[in-house]
Design a protein around this motif. Structure first.
Motif, PDB file in Angstrom:
ATOM      1  N   ILE A 226       0.864  -1.175   0.000  1.00 34.37           N
ATOM      2  CA  ILE A 226       0.000   0.000   0.000  1.00 34.37           C
ATOM      3  C   ILE A 226       0.903   1.228   0.000  1.00 34.37           C
ATOM      4  O   ILE A 226       1.667   1.452   0.942  1.00 34.37           O
ATOM      5  N   ALA A 227       0.844   1.995  -1.084  1.00 35.59           N
ATOM      6  CA  ALA A 227       1.616   3.229  -1.186  1.00 35.59           C
ATOM      7  C   ALA A 227       0.766   4.338  -0.589  1.00 35.59           C
ATOM      8  O   ALA A 227      -0.080   4.940  -1.259  1.00 35.59           O
ATOM      9  N   GLY A 228       0.957   4.610   0.696  1.00 38.88           N
ATOM     10  CA  GLY A 228       0.092   5.529   1.432  1.00 38.88           C
ATOM     11  C   GLY A 228       0.653   6.934   1.511  1.00 38.88           C
ATOM     12  O   GLY A 228       1.392   7.255   2.440  1.00 38.88           O
ATOM     13  N   ASP A 229       0.297   7.768   0.546  1.00 34.92           N
ATOM     14  CA  ASP A 229       0.771   9.154   0.560  1.00 34.92           C
ATOM     15  C   ASP A 229      -0.385  10.107   0.808  1.00 34.92           C
ATOM     16  O   ASP A 229      -0.402  11.232   0.320  1.00 34.92           O
ATOM     17  N   ASN A 230      -1.364   9.657   1.578  1.00 35.93           N
ATOM     18  CA  ASN A 230      -2.532  10.480   1.896  1.00 35.93           C
ATOM     19  C   ASN A 230      -2.453  11.026   3.319  1.00 35.93           C
ATOM     20  O   ASN A 230      -2.871  12.139   3.603  1.00 35.93           O
ATOM     21  N   HIS A 231      -1.913  10.211   4.219  1.00 31.56           N
ATOM     22  CA  HIS A 231      -1.640  10.586   5.614  1.00 31.56           C
ATOM     23  C   HIS A 231      -2.889  10.720   6.486  1.00 31.56           C
ATOM     24  O   HIS A 231      -2.778  11.108   7.652  1.00 31.56           O
ATOM     25  N   TYR A 232      -4.044  10.430   5.946  1.00 28.98           N
ATOM     26  CA  TYR A 232      -5.251  10.426   6.766  1.00 28.98           C
ATOM     27  C   TYR A 232      -5.563   8.980   7.164  1.00 28.98           C
ATOM     28  O   TYR A 232      -4.675   8.235   7.494  1.00 28.98           O
ATOM     29  N   HIS A 233      -6.798   8.585   7.118  1.00 26.30           N
ATOM     30  CA  HIS A 233      -7.178   7.275   7.648  1.00 26.30           C
ATOM     31  C   HIS A 233      -7.117   6.152   6.622  1.00 26.30           C
ATOM     32  O   HIS A 233      -6.959   4.993   6.979  1.00 26.30           O
TER      33      HIS A 233
END
Length: 208
Positions: free
Chosen positions: A98-105
């Motif tokens: 999972i490339a998580g570059d949103n930083h929210y939930h």
């Protein structure tokens, strides 16, 4: 909101939509038509004097995110998902980055969902904490503990810079050092792009 509420730990979010619908239905001067997709012709056919457009947004899959304002390389043969795909029931299998570059939930929620479904999940984020913004709501520590308990590999302060055949490449934010993460699929959690086609269609007709 109707889709988010079906994700792990977010069922209570449905109360927001249910509450608003309840309040609107109590008003005698408001009519509601659910599941009724409209185009510009349909809206103009009503003859309204004013139209308010609230058509939401979809998650971007064009390889642009907070860390990369221009697209980065992606192997066309690599299975690539966005949150919309998963909320529509199209879940990847096997090893998932999972490339998580949103930083929210959302990155943390999808990591939990896929881990529960039996995937081997690595959550890679440029942030210093997983679901970083949730430190403001005092949930971040619990989220990290929950994901760790599910066996999710949490990779902090690194961003995905390329997606190849069978792997994703990440780099350290401070040194630029790259590393490879083997996987069968990648989930991109970046930013969202407004669904504004209907607005643009109506605006174009107003100009003519």
């Amino acid at each position: 909101m109707s889709r988010d509420r079906r994700l792990p730990g977010l069922s209570a979010w449905g109360r927001v939509a249910d509450g608003r619908e309840h309040q609107i239905r109590r008003r005698s001067n408001v009519e509601i038509y659910l599941d009724s997709r409209l185009d510009a012709d349909s809206i103009l056919g009503f003859g309204f004097e004013h139209v308010c457009i609230a058509t939401g947004a979809r998650w971007r899959r064009d390889r642009v995110n907070r860390q990369h304002v221009v697209p980065f390389p992606i192997d066309p043969g690599m299975p690539l998902c966005i949150p919309d795909n998963i909320m529509e029931g199209n879940l990847p299998t096997g090893g998932v980055v999972i490339a998580g570059d949103n930083h929210y939930h959302m990155g943390g929620v999808l990591a939990a969902l896929l881990a529960i479904r039996g995937c081997e999940v690595s959550l890679i984020t440029p942030a210093a904490h997983v679901s970083d913004w949730t430190r403001n709501t005092l949930e971040q520590a619990a989220i990290h503990q929950h994901l760790a308990g599910l066996g999710v590999e949490i990779v902090l302060k690194r961003g995905v810079t390329a997606i190849g055949a069978g792997h994703a490449v990440s780099n350290c934010l401070y040194t630029g050092t790259t590393g490879s993460h083997g996987c069968d699929a990648v989930v991109r959690v970046a930013s969202r792009q407004g669904e504004d086609r209907l607005f643009r269609d109506l605006a174009a007709r107003q100009e003519t």
